[in-house]
Write a protein that holds these residues in place. Structure first.
Motif, PDB file in Angstrom:
ATOM      1  N   CYS A  76      12.772   9.582 -12.479  1.00  0.00           N
ATOM      2  CA  CYS A  76      11.885  10.642 -12.956  1.00  0.00           C
ATOM      3  C   CYS A  76      12.634  11.979 -12.995  1.00  0.00           C
ATOM      4  CB  CYS A  76      10.600  10.683 -12.134  1.00  0.00           C
ATOM      5  SG  CYS A  76       9.258  11.598 -12.933  1.00  0.00           S
ATOM      6  N   MET A  77      12.387  12.889 -12.061  1.00  0.00           N
ATOM      7  CA  MET A  77      13.138  14.143 -12.037  1.00  0.00           C
ATOM      8  C   MET A  77      14.640  13.853 -11.925  1.00  0.00           C
ATOM      9  SD  MET A  77      13.379  17.436 -12.115  1.00  0.00           S
ATOM     10  CE  MET A  77      11.685  17.976 -11.946  1.00  0.00           C
ATOM     11  N   GLY A  78      14.987  12.780 -11.247  1.00  0.00           N
ATOM     12  CA  GLY A  78      16.396  12.397 -11.136  1.00  0.00           C
ATOM     13  C   GLY A  78      17.032  12.131 -12.490  1.00  0.00           C
ATOM     14  N   MET A  79      16.297  11.479 -13.407  1.00  0.00           N
ATOM     15  CA  MET A  79      16.818  11.263 -14.755  1.00  0.00           C
ATOM     16  C   MET A  79      16.947  12.589 -15.492  1.00  0.00           C
ATOM     17  SD  MET A  79      15.449   9.018 -17.998  1.00  0.00           S
ATOM     18  CE  MET A  79      14.573  10.316 -18.881  1.00  0.00           C
ATOM     19  N   GLN A  80      15.979  13.463 -15.316  1.00  0.00           N
ATOM     20  CA  GLN A  80      16.023  14.765 -15.978  1.00  0.00           C
ATOM     21  C   GLN A  80      17.199  15.596 -15.466  1.00  0.00           C
ATOM     22  OE1 GLN A  80      12.093  16.350 -15.316  1.00  0.00           O
ATOM     23  NE2 GLN A  80      11.126  14.606 -16.302  1.00  0.00           N
ATOM     24  N   ILE A  81      17.523  15.457 -14.188  1.00  0.00           N
ATOM     25  CA  ILE A  81      18.685  16.152 -13.607  1.00  0.00           C
ATOM     26  C   ILE A  81      19.974  15.651 -14.258  1.00  0.00           C
ATOM     27  CG2 ILE A  81      20.051  16.375 -11.481  1.00  0.00           C
ATOM     28  CD1 ILE A  81      17.277  16.474  -9.985  1.00  0.00           C
ATOM     29  N   ILE A  82      20.101  14.342 -14.417  1.00  0.00           N
ATOM     30  CA  ILE A  82      21.280  13.775 -15.086  1.00  0.00           C
ATOM     31  C   ILE A  82      21.367  14.319 -16.511  1.00  0.00           C
ATOM     32  CG2 ILE A  82      22.305  11.643 -16.013  1.00  0.00           C
ATOM     33  CD1 ILE A  82      21.078  10.204 -13.512  1.00  0.00           C
ATOM     34  N   ASN A  83      20.276  14.260 -17.234  1.00  0.00           N
ATOM     35  CA  ASN A  83      20.256  14.734 -18.614  1.00  0.00           C
ATOM     36  C   ASN A  83      20.628  16.216 -18.700  1.00  0.00           C
ATOM     37  OD1 ASN A  83      19.608  14.323 -21.478  1.00  0.00           O
ATOM     38  ND2 ASN A  83      17.889  15.671 -21.063  1.00  0.00           N
ATOM     39  N   SER A  84      20.078  17.014 -17.837  1.00  0.00           N
ATOM     40  CA  SER A  84      20.362  18.457 -17.822  1.00  0.00           C
ATOM     41  C   SER A  84      21.839  18.727 -17.539  1.00  0.00           C
ATOM     42  CB  SER A  84      19.483  19.132 -16.770  1.00  0.00           C
ATOM     43  OG  SER A  84      19.740  20.500 -16.709  1.00  0.00           O
ATOM     44  N   HIS A  85      22.423  17.950 -16.650  1.00  0.00           N
ATOM     45  CA  HIS A  85      23.832  18.113 -16.291  1.00  0.00           C
ATOM     46  C   HIS A  85      24.748  17.983 -17.512  1.00  0.00           C
ATOM     47  CE1 HIS A  85      27.349  18.077 -13.701  1.00  0.00           C
ATOM     48  NE2 HIS A  85      27.770  16.983 -14.322  1.00  0.00           N
ATOM     49  N   PHE A  86      24.345  17.167 -18.463  1.00  0.00           N
ATOM     50  CA  PHE A  86      25.154  16.943 -19.661  1.00  0.00           C
ATOM     51  C   PHE A  86      24.670  17.745 -20.863  1.00  0.00           C
ATOM     52  CE2 PHE A  86      26.154  13.393 -16.920  1.00  0.00           C
ATOM     53  CZ  PHE A  86      27.538  13.404 -16.989  1.00  0.00           C
ATOM     54  N   GLY A  87      23.868  18.773 -20.599  1.00  0.00           N
ATOM     55  CA  GLY A  87      23.452  19.686 -21.656  1.00  0.00           C
ATOM     56  C   GLY A  87      22.148  19.346 -22.330  1.00  0.00           C
ATOM     57  N   GLY A  88      21.465  18.315 -21.887  1.00  0.00           N
ATOM     58  CA  GLY A  88      20.158  17.974 -22.442  1.00  0.00           C
ATOM     59  C   GLY A  88      19.110  18.954 -21.943  1.00  0.00           C
ATOM     60  N   THR A  89      17.971  18.969 -22.615  1.00  0.00           N
ATOM     61  CA  THR A  89      16.909  19.897 -22.227  1.00  0.00           C
ATOM     62  C   THR A  89      15.655  19.141 -21.807  1.00  0.00           C
ATOM     63  OG1 THR A  89      16.157  20.102 -24.520  1.00  0.00           O
ATOM     64  CG2 THR A  89      17.751  21.736 -23.728  1.00  0.00           C
ATOM     65  N   THR A  90      14.889  19.813 -20.968  1.00  0.00           N
ATOM     66  CA  THR A  90      13.642  19.271 -20.434  1.00  0.00           C
ATOM     67  C   THR A  90      12.541  20.259 -20.729  1.00  0.00           C
ATOM     68  OG1 THR A  90      14.833  18.159 -18.656  1.00  0.00           O
ATOM     69  CG2 THR A  90      12.485  18.510 -18.318  1.00  0.00           C
ATOM     70  N   SER A  91      11.401  19.751 -21.170  1.00  0.00           N
ATOM     71  CA  SER A  91      10.254  20.621 -21.409  1.00  0.00           C
ATOM     72  C   SER A  91       8.974  19.891 -21.036  1.00  0.00           C
ATOM     73  CB  SER A  91      10.218  21.080 -22.870  1.00  0.00           C
ATOM     74  OG  SER A  91       9.979  19.979 -23.718  1.00  0.00           O
ATOM     75  N   ARG A  92       7.882  20.628 -21.083  1.00  0.00           N
ATOM     76  CA  ARG A  92       6.570  20.051 -20.777  1.00  0.00           C
ATOM     77  C   ARG A  92       6.247  18.999 -21.827  1.00  0.00           C
ATOM     78  NH1 ARG A  92       3.515  20.403 -17.016  1.00  0.00           N
ATOM     79  NH2 ARG A  92       4.491  22.261 -16.183  1.00  0.00           N
ATOM     80  N   LEU A  93       5.729  17.881 -21.378  1.00  0.00           N
ATOM     81  CA  LEU A  93       5.371  16.782 -22.265  1.00  0.00           C
ATOM     82  C   LEU A  93       3.994  17.064 -22.858  1.00  0.00           C
ATOM     83  CD1 LEU A  93       6.153  13.927 -23.293  1.00  0.00           C
ATOM     84  CD2 LEU A  93       4.978  13.013 -21.313  1.00  0.00           C
ATOM     85  N   PRO A  94       3.912  17.265 -24.178  1.00  0.00           N
ATOM     86  CA  PRO A  94       2.605  17.508 -24.791  1.00  0.00           C
ATOM     87  C   PRO A  94       1.681  16.305 -24.606  1.00  0.00           C
ATOM     88  CG  PRO A  94       4.385  17.988 -26.343  1.00  0.00           C
ATOM     89  CD  PRO A  94       4.995  17.298 -25.157  1.00  0.00           C
ATOM     90  N   ALA A  95       0.413  16.568 -24.413  1.00  0.00           N
ATOM     91  CA  ALA A  95      -0.559  15.489 -24.238  1.00  0.00           C
ATOM     92  C   ALA A  95      -0.533  14.535 -25.428  1.00  0.00           C
ATOM     93  CB  ALA A  95      -1.953  16.067 -24.043  1.00  0.00           C
ATOM     94  N   SER A  96      -0.246  15.056 -26.620  1.00  0.00           N
ATOM     95  CA  SER A  96      -0.203  14.206 -27.821  1.00  0.00           C
ATOM     96  C   SER A  96       0.941  13.201 -27.776  1.00  0.00           C
ATOM     97  CB  SER A  96      -0.074  15.074 -29.074  1.00  0.00           C
ATOM     98  OG  SER A  96       1.167  15.763 -29.064  1.00  0.00           O
ATOM     99  N   MET A  97       1.916  13.448 -26.883  1.00  0.00           N
ATOM    100  CA  MET A  97       3.049  12.529 -26.765  1.00  0.00           C
ATOM    101  C   MET A  97       2.887  11.561 -25.597  1.00  0.00           C
ATOM    102  SD  MET A  97       6.184  15.085 -27.709  1.00  0.00           S
ATOM    103  CE  MET A  97       7.462  13.863 -27.551  1.00  0.00           C
ATOM    104  N   GLY A  98       1.721  11.534 -25.008  1.00  0.00           N
ATOM    105  CA  GLY A  98       1.452  10.522 -23.997  1.00  0.00           C
ATOM    106  C   GLY A  98       1.714  10.937 -22.569  1.00  0.00           C
ATOM    107  N   GLY A  99       1.536  12.221 -22.255  1.00  0.00           N
ATOM    108  CA  GLY A  99       1.673  12.672 -20.869  1.00  0.00           C
ATOM    109  C   GLY A  99       0.792  11.842 -19.955  1.00  0.00           C
ATOM    110  N   ALA A 100       1.285  11.489 -18.796  1.00  0.00           N
ATOM    111  CA  ALA A 100       0.526  10.594 -17.933  1.00  0.00           C
ATOM    112  C   ALA A 100       0.842  10.845 -16.474  1.00  0.00           C
ATOM    113  CB  ALA A 100       0.855   9.149 -18.282  1.00  0.00           C
ATOM    114  N   HIS A 101      -0.189  10.733 -15.663  1.00  0.00           N
ATOM    115  CA  HIS A 101      -0.006  10.777 -14.216  1.00  0.00           C
ATOM    116  C   HIS A 101      -0.771   9.613 -13.614  1.00  0.00           C
ATOM    117  CE1 HIS A 101       2.329  14.292 -13.103  1.00  0.00           C
ATOM    118  NE2 HIS A 101       1.896  14.799 -14.240  1.00  0.00           N
ATOM    119  N   GLY A 102      -0.016   8.684 -13.060  1.00  0.00           N
ATOM    120  CA  GLY A 102      -0.639   7.539 -12.409  1.00  0.00           C
ATOM    121  C   GLY A 102      -1.242   6.552 -13.380  1.00  0.00           C
TER     122      GLY A 102
END
Length: 188
Positions: A76-102
């Motif tokens: 989860c955040m660990g994958m985003q950390i890897i992605n960020s390290h290599f110049g990728g970007t992270t943003s809020r997931l729009p509800a239309s794109m399937g944001g989910a909790h649990g």
């Protein structure tokens, strides 16, 4: 195998610890993020970055772990950390794109549909240099970008899952740990 589980102060860390033990028969050393600055990555055979709150830019101490050559699996955040390290970007997931909790969701991972647990409000909206997407959300807006659910580096032993294999909502969570270990060539 010497296994380090880096704890980003997340409620899922203990579940992840138990999943790692079930998949490897090894008890990982669990260390809080604040302790990493005093730890040497080369003392471990594999490092797992736990989920956690916040944004990847709030975790700069992972850089030397990601550049060490030691295999790293980010959840989860660990994958985003890897992605960020290599110049990728992270943003809020729009509800239309399937944001989910649990909630369970289906992903397409290396040609197979798999059901996994999703607990995320952020996503990798651009992929970092040298990383390739290995899983996406199966049901998504066909006109929008893919919702990245797994990444791996093309030449380094780095892999990340946006979903939570340690959740009871992910059937056979040990498979994902074993899959990463095979990618890292740490098991058959």
């Amino acid at each position: 195998m010497r296994l380090l589980l880096a704890d980003n102060n997340d409620s899922f860390t203990r579940n992840l610890e138990h999943l790692l033990m079930a998949a490897t028969a090894i008890t990982p050393q669990v260390a809080p993020y604040a302790a990493l600055k005093d730890m040497a990555p080369e003392h471990y055979d594999c490092i797992v970055i736990s989920p956690g709150p916040g944004h990847p830019r709030e975790y700069p101490d992972y850089a030397r772990f990601l550049d060490s050559g030691v295999p790293v699996l980010g959840i989860c955040m660990g994958m985003q950390i890897i992605n960020s390290h290599f110049g990728g970007t992270t943003s809020r997931l729009p509800a239309s794109m399937g944001g989910a909790h649990g909630k369970q969701g289906d992903i397409l991972m290396e040609g197979t549909v798999r059901t996994v647990a999703r607990y995320h409000s952020l996503h990798c909206d651009t992929v970092g240099e040298g990383l390739r997407i290995t899983a996406t959300l199966r049901e998504q807006n066909p006109d929008g970008p893919p919702v990245v659910m797994a990444l791996q580096h093309e030449s380094r032993p780095l892999m990340g899952y946006q979903f939570h294999p340690e959740s009871f909502l992910t059937p056979n969570g040990t498979w994902y740990i074993e899959h990463a270990l095979r990618f890292f060539r740490l098991c058959q």
